[in-house]
Design a protein around this motif. Structure first.
Motif, mmCIF file in Angstrom:
data_model
loop_
_atom_site.group_PDB
_atom_site.id
_atom_site.type_symbol
_atom_site.label_atom_id
_atom_site.label_comp_id
_atom_site.label_asym_id
_atom_site.label_seq_id
_atom_site.Cartn_x
_atom_site.Cartn_y
_atom_site.Cartn_z
ATOM 1 N N SER A 25 0.761 -1.041 -0.067
ATOM 2 C CA SER A 25 -0.124 0.115 0.145
ATOM 3 C C SER A 25 0.824 1.259 -0.061
ATOM 4 N N VAL A 28 1.765 1.884 -3.594
ATOM 5 C CA VAL A 28 0.571 2.601 -4.248
ATOM 6 C C VAL A 28 0.549 4.055 -3.723
ATOM 7 N N ALA A 29 0.770 4.310 -2.616
ATOM 8 C CA ALA A 29 0.621 5.726 -1.990
ATOM 9 C C ALA A 29 1.598 6.658 -2.498
ATOM 10 N N GLY A 104 -3.562 2.659 -0.215
ATOM 11 C CA GLY A 104 -2.811 3.379 -1.142
ATOM 12 C C GLY A 104 -3.348 4.673 -1.615
ATOM 13 N N GLY A 108 -2.188 8.075 -0.367
ATOM 14 C CA GLY A 108 -1.456 8.958 -1.759
ATOM 15 C C GLY A 108 -2.057 10.326 -1.501
ATOM 16 N N GLN A 164 0.160 5.096 8.517
ATOM 17 C CA GLN A 164 -0.320 4.072 7.576
ATOM 18 C C GLN A 164 0.112 2.557 8.298
#
Length: 230
Positions: A25, A28-29, A104, A108, A164
Motif C-alpha cells: 500500500s 501505491v501511495a 494506497g 496517496g 499507515q
C-alpha cells in the motif's frame, strides 16, 4: 504466556500479512502521491482540479467507509461490467487487494501534499540552472529535484508511513487474516482477549519503532553536508 506461545504461529502469520499490506500500500501511495503532486503543480487547470478533488474527497471521508466501498462496491461494479461486456462471468476482489488499494489511495492524498510542499521548497533557480546547462527534464528530476525533494519530504513522509502501518488494522473488518484479525480470533478462542490484544499492541510498537529507526537513518543520509540555519 502459554497461550501466546501456543498461538505464536498464528500471530507471526498475521504479522507477515500486515507487513506485506503496509509495504504494497505504501508503493501505491507513493505513486498516487507523485501523480497528485505533479497534477497540483501542473499548469493544466483540469489536472489541478482533479488533484484538488482527490485530496478533498479522501480527507472528508473516513478510511473505513472508503475500505467498505472499495471492497463491496468495487466487487459489484466489476460484476456489473462483466455482465454487460461478457468479458467474465464473476469477479471477486480479495480482501488484500481491497486493503492495498484503499490504503494506497487514502495515503496517496496525504503523500501528494507532502511531495508538493517538498518540491515547492526547492529553489527554482537550481532547476532553471540545470535546464540552462542542457540537462533534459528526466536528468533535472534525477539530479536536482529528487534528492532535495526526498530531504524535504522525509519528515512528512515518516509521519504518514507510521500512521499507515497502524491503519492496516482496518482490514480486519473485511476478514483479511492480518495481525489484528488473528490476534482477536486467538483471544476469543482462549478467552484471553486482553492478553492477545496486548501482544498485538507490542508487535505494532516494534514495527513502528524499527520503521522510525530506518527513517531517521534516511534523514541523516539525505541531510549529510546540509547546514541547518537557526
Amino acid at each position: 504466556m502459554d497461550a501466546i506461545i501456543e498461538y505464536q504461529g498464528q500471530l507471526l502469520q498475521g504479522t507477515w500479512v500486515t507487513m506485506q499490506l503496509a509495504i504494497f500500500s505504501l508503493l501505491v501511495a507513493v505513486l498516487f502521491g507523485l501523480l497528485g503532486a505533479w497534477a497540483s503543480l501542473s499548469s493544466n487547470r483540469l489536472a489541478q482540479n482533479i488533484a484538488a478533488g482527490y485530496t478533498s474527497i479522501v480527507r472528508g471521508v473516513p478510511d473505513l467507509v472508503l475500505l467498505l466501498l472499495v471492497f463491496f462496491g468495487g466487487q459489484e461494479l466489476a460484476n456489473a461490467i462483466g455482465s454487460l461486456t461478457g468479458l467474465w462471468d464473476y469477479a471477486e476482489i480479495s480482501q488484500f487487494a481491497a486493503g492495498v488499494g484503499t490504503l494506497g489511495i487514502v495515503f496517496g492524498a496525504y503523500m501528494s501534499e507532502t511531495f508538493r510542499g517538498a518540491i515547492l521548497a526547492i529553489p527554482k533557480g537550481q532547476i532553471e540552472a540545470g535546464a540552462a546547462c542542457g540537462m533534459s527534464r528526466p536528468l533535472v528530476f534525477r539530479r536536482i529535484i529528487w534528492p532535495q525533494m526526498v530531504r524535504h519530504a522525509l519528515p512528512g513522509f515518516s509521519s504518514n508511513w507510521l500512521v499507515q502501518i497502524k491503519s492496516t488494522a482496518l482490514v480486519s473488518v473485511i476478514g483479511l487474516q492480518d495481525l489484528v484479525f488473528n490476534g482477536f480470533a486467538a483471544g476469543r478462542s482462549t478467552r484471553q482477549l486482553f492478553t492477545f490484544m496486548f501482544a498485538v499492541l507490542v508487535i505494532y510498537l516494534v514495527m513502528t519503532a524499527v520503521s522510525d529507526l530506518g527513517l531517521r537513518w534516511l534523514d541523516r543520509k539525505y541531510n549529510k553536508g546540509v547546514v541547518r540555519t537557526q
